[in-house]
Design an enzyme around this catalytic site. Structure first.
Site, PDB file in Angstrom:
ATOM      1  N   SER A 196       0.845  -1.194   0.000  1.00  0.00           N
ATOM      2  CA  SER A 196       0.000   0.000   0.000  1.00  0.00           C
ATOM      3  C   SER A 196       0.883   1.247   0.000  1.00  0.00           C
ATOM      4  O   SER A 196       1.663   1.458   0.942  1.00  0.00           O
ATOM      5  CB  SER A 196      -0.884   0.023   1.242  1.00  0.00           C
ATOM      6  OG  SER A 196      -1.430   1.331   1.393  1.00  0.00           O
TER       7      SER A 196
ATOM      8  N   HIS B 111      -1.148  -1.132  -4.257  1.00  0.00           N
ATOM      9  CA  HIS B 111      -2.452  -0.789  -3.676  1.00  0.00           C
ATOM     10  C   HIS B 111      -2.428   0.700  -3.334  1.00  0.00           C
ATOM     11  O   HIS B 111      -1.481   1.181  -2.685  1.00  0.00           O
ATOM     12  CB  HIS B 111      -2.648  -1.634  -2.407  1.00  0.00           C
ATOM     13  CG  HIS B 111      -3.988  -1.506  -1.760  1.00  0.00           C
ATOM     14  ND1 HIS B 111      -5.079  -2.245  -2.138  1.00  0.00           N
ATOM     15  CD2 HIS B 111      -4.397  -0.723  -0.731  1.00  0.00           C
ATOM     16  CE1 HIS B 111      -6.109  -1.934  -1.360  1.00  0.00           C
ATOM     17  NE2 HIS B 111      -5.727  -1.009  -0.503  1.00  0.00           N
TER      18      HIS B 111
ATOM     19  N   ASP C  30      -4.517   3.715  -1.495  1.00  0.00           N
ATOM     20  CA  ASP C  30      -5.609   3.978  -0.544  1.00  0.00           C
ATOM     21  C   ASP C  30      -6.077   5.419  -0.646  1.00  0.00           C
ATOM     22  O   ASP C  30      -5.410   6.335  -0.172  1.00  0.00           O
ATOM     23  CB  ASP C  30      -5.124   3.695   0.891  1.00  0.00           C
ATOM     24  CG  ASP C  30      -5.060   2.209   1.165  1.00  0.00           C
ATOM     25  OD1 ASP C  30      -3.999   1.731   1.601  1.00  0.00           O
ATOM     26  OD2 ASP C  30      -6.076   1.534   0.922  1.00  0.00           O
TER      27      ASP C  30
ATOM     28  N   MET D  90      -8.577   8.300   0.408  1.00  0.00           N
ATOM     29  CA  MET D  90      -9.435   8.606   1.546  1.00  0.00           C
ATOM     30  C   MET D  90      -9.925  10.051   1.455  1.00  0.00           C
ATOM     31  O   MET D  90      -9.131  10.952   1.136  1.00  0.00           O
ATOM     32  CB  MET D  90      -8.652   8.445   2.854  1.00  0.00           C
ATOM     33  CG  MET D  90      -8.071   7.068   3.032  1.00  0.00           C
ATOM     34  SD  MET D  90      -7.106   6.996   4.554  1.00  0.00           S
ATOM     35  CE  MET D  90      -6.406   5.358   4.390  1.00  0.00           C
TER      36      MET D  90
ATOM     37  N   HIS E 191      -8.197   1.554  -3.917  1.00  0.00           N
ATOM     38  CA  HIS E 191      -9.163   1.293  -2.853  1.00  0.00           C
ATOM     39  C   HIS E 191      -9.818   2.610  -2.483  1.00  0.00           C
ATOM     40  O   HIS E 191      -9.172   3.490  -1.895  1.00  0.00           O
ATOM     41  CB  HIS E 191      -8.396   0.682  -1.660  1.00  0.00           C
ATOM     42  CG  HIS E 191      -9.214   0.434  -0.449  1.00  0.00           C
ATOM     43  ND1 HIS E 191      -8.636   0.156   0.770  1.00  0.00           N
ATOM     44  CD2 HIS E 191     -10.559   0.419  -0.239  1.00  0.00           C
ATOM     45  CE1 HIS E 191      -9.588  -0.037   1.672  1.00  0.00           C
ATOM     46  NE2 HIS E 191     -10.758   0.130   1.088  1.00  0.00           N
TER      47      HIS E 191
ATOM     48  N   MET F  99     -11.903   4.729  -0.288  1.00  0.00           N
ATOM     49  CA  MET F  99     -12.538   4.905   1.010  1.00  0.00           C
ATOM     50  C   MET F  99     -13.164   6.298   1.007  1.00  0.00           C
ATOM     51  O   MET F  99     -12.676   7.242   1.664  1.00  0.00           O
ATOM     52  CB  MET F  99     -11.495   4.739   2.125  1.00  0.00           C
ATOM     53  CG  MET F  99     -11.038   3.298   2.284  1.00  0.00           C
ATOM     54  SD  MET F  99      -9.519   3.105   3.216  1.00  0.00           S
ATOM     55  CE  MET F  99      -8.327   3.328   1.897  1.00  0.00           C
TER      56      MET F  99
ATOM     57  N   MET G  39     -11.650  -5.904   5.023  1.00  0.00           N
ATOM     58  CA  MET G  39     -10.866  -5.023   5.897  1.00  0.00           C
ATOM     59  C   MET G  39     -10.645  -5.725   7.233  1.00  0.00           C
ATOM     60  O   MET G  39     -11.584  -6.195   7.870  1.00  0.00           O
ATOM     61  CB  MET G  39     -11.588  -3.703   6.116  1.00  0.00           C
ATOM     62  CG  MET G  39     -11.722  -2.838   4.872  1.00  0.00           C
ATOM     63  SD  MET G  39     -10.170  -2.472   4.053  1.00  0.00           S
ATOM     64  CE  MET G  39      -9.330  -1.502   5.323  1.00  0.00           C
TER      65      MET G  39
ATOM     66  N   GLY H 212      -8.774   3.879   7.391  1.00  0.00           N
ATOM     67  CA  GLY H 212      -8.410   5.267   7.658  1.00  0.00           C
ATOM     68  C   GLY H 212      -6.944   5.454   7.938  1.00  0.00           C
ATOM     69  O   GLY H 212      -6.373   6.495   7.623  1.00  0.00           O
ATOM     70  N   PHE H 213      -6.313   4.423   8.518  1.00  0.00           N
ATOM     71  CA  PHE H 213      -4.909   4.610   8.901  1.00  0.00           C
ATOM     72  C   PHE H 213      -4.127   3.307   8.733  1.00  0.00           C
ATOM     73  O   PHE H 213      -4.667   2.219   8.940  1.00  0.00           O
ATOM     74  CB  PHE H 213      -4.820   5.057  10.373  1.00  0.00           C
ATOM     75  CG  PHE H 213      -5.532   6.350  10.639  1.00  0.00           C
ATOM     76  CD1 PHE H 213      -6.869   6.347  11.027  1.00  0.00           C
ATOM     77  CD2 PHE H 213      -4.884   7.567  10.445  1.00  0.00           C
ATOM     78  CE1 PHE H 213      -7.553   7.539  11.235  1.00  0.00           C
ATOM     79  CE2 PHE H 213      -5.559   8.760  10.651  1.00  0.00           C
ATOM     80  CZ  PHE H 213      -6.901   8.757  11.047  1.00  0.00           C
ATOM     81  N   GLY H 214      -2.865   3.437   8.365  1.00  0.00           N
ATOM     82  CA  GLY H 214      -1.987   2.280   8.344  1.00  0.00           C
ATOM     83  C   GLY H 214      -1.492   1.993   9.755  1.00  0.00           C
ATOM     84  O   GLY H 214      -1.720   2.780  10.683  1.00  0.00           O
ATOM     85  N   GLY H 215      -0.825   0.867   9.925  1.00  0.00           N
ATOM     86  CA  GLY H 215      -0.168   0.552  11.199  1.00  0.00           C
ATOM     87  C   GLY H 215      -1.093   0.135  12.316  1.00  0.00           C
ATOM     88  O   GLY H 215      -0.713   0.141  13.487  1.00  0.00           O
TER      89      GLY H 215
ATOM     90  N   ASP I   6      -6.879  -6.420   3.924  1.00  0.00           N
ATOM     91  CA  ASP I   6      -6.211  -5.116   4.037  1.00  0.00           C
ATOM     92  C   ASP I   6      -6.280  -4.620   5.475  1.00  0.00           C
ATOM     93  O   ASP I   6      -7.364  -4.406   6.012  1.00  0.00           O
ATOM     94  CB  ASP I   6      -6.946  -4.134   3.115  1.00  0.00           C
ATOM     95  CG  ASP I   6      -6.337  -2.757   3.099  1.00  0.00           C
ATOM     96  OD1 ASP I   6      -6.808  -1.912   2.311  1.00  0.00           O
ATOM     97  OD2 ASP I   6      -5.390  -2.505   3.864  1.00  0.00           O
TER      98      ASP I   6
ATOM     99  N   GLY J 140      -3.175  -4.332   8.886  1.00  0.00           N
ATOM    100  CA  GLY J 140      -2.471  -5.110   9.908  1.00  0.00           C
ATOM    101  C   GLY J 140      -1.861  -6.387   9.384  1.00  0.00           C
ATOM    102  O   GLY J 140      -1.618  -7.330  10.140  1.00  0.00           O
TER     103      GLY J 140
ATOM    104  N   GLY K  89       1.114  -2.273   4.123  1.00  0.00           N
ATOM    105  CA  GLY K  89       1.673  -0.920   4.065  1.00  0.00           C
ATOM    106  C   GLY K  89       2.922  -0.851   4.925  1.00  0.00           C
ATOM    107  O   GLY K  89       4.047  -0.937   4.440  1.00  0.00           O
TER     108      GLY K  89
END
Ligand code: DX5
Ligand code: ZN
Length: 242
Positions: free
Chosen positions: A20, A45, A47, A49, A78, A80, A149, A154-157, A184, A186, A206
């Site tokens: 990502s 990928h 993302d 948003m 993707h 969002m 999902m 909304g957020f990576g990590g 997608d 974690g 990501g």
């Protein structure tokens, strides 16, 4: 999706790592994409948003345009965003090879998925952790990809939600031939084996990819763990069942 599209052919022989770009260094986007490609990555990928569907704003058409100019790799976009129907043509014109919308903001997605396919782009549906598979079961023939999902978007990590494994298994049993299953959120060394074992063909990563200096090492490591997860007798390594 008719075979021959870069997306369908690739996804048919998964599992594949889909890095990502959300986690990449946007100040060196061209270089990041080139390094990922040199590392053997086969799909990227992106993302998108809008700050409405998710509590974050990432990027839009200028970044997609730049990524399209930087690589011939399939771009898996993707969305969002609220009201994705307003932007389908612009994302297709900008070079998306796959375009995934969320069932939560398009509860009756048949027409929009058909519009995406008519542009020769792989049409995808995504569902958030609280959304049951039943919400999109009647649309599995209308799409080429289902993106499960494993975090709230909304957020990576973020931390992997293992309930996604049960959704993947259910979708694996229901899916029409050729439907690509993706996961997608974690995805890392601890979680990737179980997601591949549960049926994911595309594994979006990501921070577990761009968060490391050596992209070749990451691609090899994550790919090995994903393929091992698929091998009989190695099921369930790492994660507990969802
Ligand atoms: C969530 C994003 C993230 C991203 C991957 O909105 O879609 O899931 O792609 O993030 P990591 O791999 O860092 O969890
Ligand atoms: Zn994503």
């Amino acid at each position: 999706m008719s075979s021959g599209s870069p997306f369908a052919d690739l996804a048919a022989n998964g599992p594949w790592i889909a890095p990502s770009l959300l986690a990449c260094d946007f100040g060196r986007l061209n270089e990041e994409i080139a390094r990922a490609e040199e590392a053997g990555v086969r799909i990227l990928h992106l993302d998108v948003m809008d700050g409405r569907f998710v509590p974050n704003i990432s990027f839009g058409f200028p970044i997609l345009d730049a990524a399209r100019r930087a690589t011939r790799l399939p771009l898996d976009v993707h969305l969002m965003i609220e009201e994705p129907d307003r932007y389908i043509d612009r994302f297709c014109d900008a070079g998306a090879d796959a375009l995934t919308i969320h069932i939560e903001c398009s509860p009756d997605p048949g027409d929009i998925l058909s519009r995406i396919r008519q542009r020769g782009v792989a049409a995808g549906l995504s569902l958030n952790p609280p959304t049951p598979v039943a919400a999109l079961e009647s649309h599995l023939d209308d799409c080429d990809q289902v993106l499960v999902m494993s975090v709230m978007p909304g957020f990576g990590g973020q931390e992997f939600d293992a309930a996604a494994l049960g959704k993947l298994r259910r979708l694996r049993g229901l899916r029409p031939t050729g439907l690509v299953l993706s996961i997608d959120g974690g995805i890392n060394e601890e979680t990737i084996g179980a997601t591949a074992e549960a049926g994911a063909d595309l594994l979006v990563a990501g921070t577990a990819f761009f968060g490391y200096p050596d992209y070749q090492e990451r691609h090899v490591r994550l790919g090995e763990l994903a393929r091992n997860g698929r091998q009989p007798g190695k099921e369930g390594q790492g994660m507990t069942a969802g």
